[in-house]
Write an enzyme that holds these catalytic residues in place. Sequence first.
Site, short mmCIF file in Angstrom:
data_model
loop_
_atom_site.label_atom_id
_atom_site.label_comp_id
_atom_site.label_asym_id
_atom_site.label_seq_id
_atom_site.Cartn_x
_atom_site.Cartn_y
_atom_site.Cartn_z
N PRO A 57 0.83 -1.13 0.03
CA PRO A 57 0.18 0.06 -0.11
C PRO A 57 0.90 1.33 -0.02
CG PRO A 57 -0.13 -1.15 2.19
CD PRO A 57 0.32 -2.10 0.92
N ASN A 58 0.19 2.30 -0.78
CA ASN A 58 0.89 3.52 -0.98
C ASN A 58 2.21 3.67 -1.55
OD1 ASN A 58 -1.18 4.81 0.50
ND2 ASN A 58 -0.51 3.77 2.45
N GLU B 252 12.21 -9.55 1.34
CA GLU B 252 11.51 -8.45 1.89
C GLU B 252 12.53 -7.00 1.73
OE1 GLU B 252 10.09 -8.74 5.94
OE2 GLU B 252 9.95 -6.79 6.30
N TYR C 109 11.47 8.79 1.40
CA TYR C 109 11.53 7.76 0.30
C TYR C 109 12.26 8.14 -0.77
CZ TYR C 109 8.12 5.62 3.21
OH TYR C 109 7.35 5.06 4.57
N ARG D 170 13.25 4.63 12.64
CA ARG D 170 12.07 5.23 12.69
C ARG D 170 10.96 4.91 13.68
NH1 ARG D 170 9.50 4.94 6.89
NH2 ARG D 170 8.25 6.59 7.68
N ALA E 285 3.13 -1.00 4.72
CA ALA E 285 2.65 -0.96 6.36
C ALA E 285 2.31 -2.32 6.73
CB ALA E 285 1.44 0.05 6.34
N ASN F 253 8.15 -5.53 -1.12
CA ASN F 253 7.95 -4.61 -0.17
C ASN F 253 6.54 -4.30 0.19
OD1 ASN F 253 7.82 -2.05 1.36
ND2 ASN F 253 9.21 -0.90 0.05
N HIS G 17 12.76 -2.81 2.33
CA HIS G 17 12.26 -1.48 2.79
C HIS G 17 13.07 -0.50 2.19
CE1 HIS G 17 9.37 -3.46 5.00
NE2 HIS G 17 10.15 -4.31 5.56
N ARG H 83 5.33 11.99 -3.29
CA ARG H 83 5.14 12.45 -1.86
C ARG H 83 6.14 12.22 -1.03
NH1 ARG H 83 -0.93 11.90 -1.89
NH2 ARG H 83 -1.21 13.23 -3.64
O1 CA2 Z 1 10.51 1.75 3.87
C1 CA2 Z 1 10.00 1.23 3.24
O2 CA2 Z 1 10.24 0.60 2.13
C2 CA2 Z 1 8.48 0.93 3.91
O3 CA2 Z 1 8.05 -0.22 3.75
C3 CA2 Z 1 7.58 1.99 3.37
C4 CA2 Z 1 6.16 1.90 4.04
C5 CA2 Z 1 6.18 1.83 5.57
O4 CA2 Z 1 4.92 1.69 6.08
C6 CA2 Z 1 6.94 0.76 5.96
O5 CA2 Z 1 7.13 0.89 7.28
C7 CA2 Z 1 8.50 1.11 5.34
C8 CA2 Z 1 5.15 3.15 3.39
C9 CA2 Z 1 5.05 3.10 1.96
C10 CA2 Z 1 4.43 4.44 1.78
O6 CA2 Z 1 4.93 4.71 0.44
C11 CA2 Z 1 4.71 6.36 0.38
C12 CA2 Z 1 5.57 6.87 -0.74
C13 CA2 Z 1 5.21 8.13 -0.85
C14 CA2 Z 1 4.65 8.81 -0.08
C15 CA2 Z 1 3.69 8.39 0.77
C16 CA2 Z 1 4.01 7.01 1.23
#
Ligand code: CA2
Length: 147
Positions: A10-11, A98, A23, A107, A77, A74, A100, A18
């Site tokens: 997700p996301n 996996e 990221y 974090r 969340a 990946n 990240h 964003r």
């Molecule tokens: O660091 C990572 O790759 C995560 O898997 C990213 C997830 C986060 O919940 C994990 O704890 C770590 C979040 C992905 C959301 O990606 C976004 C990208 C741009 C803007 C907002 C969110």
Amino acid sequence: MTRLLVLNGPNLNLLGKREPGIYGQGTLKDAVDLVKETAEEHEAEADAYQSNHEGDLVDAIQQAEGKYDGIIFNPAAYTHTSIALRDAISAVDVPVVEVHISNVHQRESFRQHSMLAPVCKGQVVGLGLIGYRLAALALLESFEGRR
Ligand code: CA2
């Protein structure tokens, strides 16, 4: 031919649009392209799938059996919450790495536990989009019997 699946949760479709401070500037397409290039260097192929829905990701893992040799995942969340994804990974005979992008250990404390890590082949954390390439390389080299 060896086939990899790049699976994103997700996301992650928002990558590059964003939160560049966490990221980076790269997009999801950049991450997928890195895996495709790495696969091609090893005469392998890669497909990609992203979903914001847990059940869709479970389906993708189940359907990977017999079709893909490895999954670069990946889970975003869902990493920190999903028994369903853990069970799906356990249920298939396909190695999962996996990934990240961010260093989850720097974090919030809730990001520092992965429900999935115990059933994955390994983890790449905090190295940005290059982590996708490193995960692909680890899988591809393991198939070739190197290390
Ligand atoms: O660091 C990572 O790759 C995560 O898997 C990213 C997830 C986060 O919940 C994990 O704890 C770590 C979040 C992905 C959301 O990606 C976004 C990208 C741009 C803007 C907002 C969110």
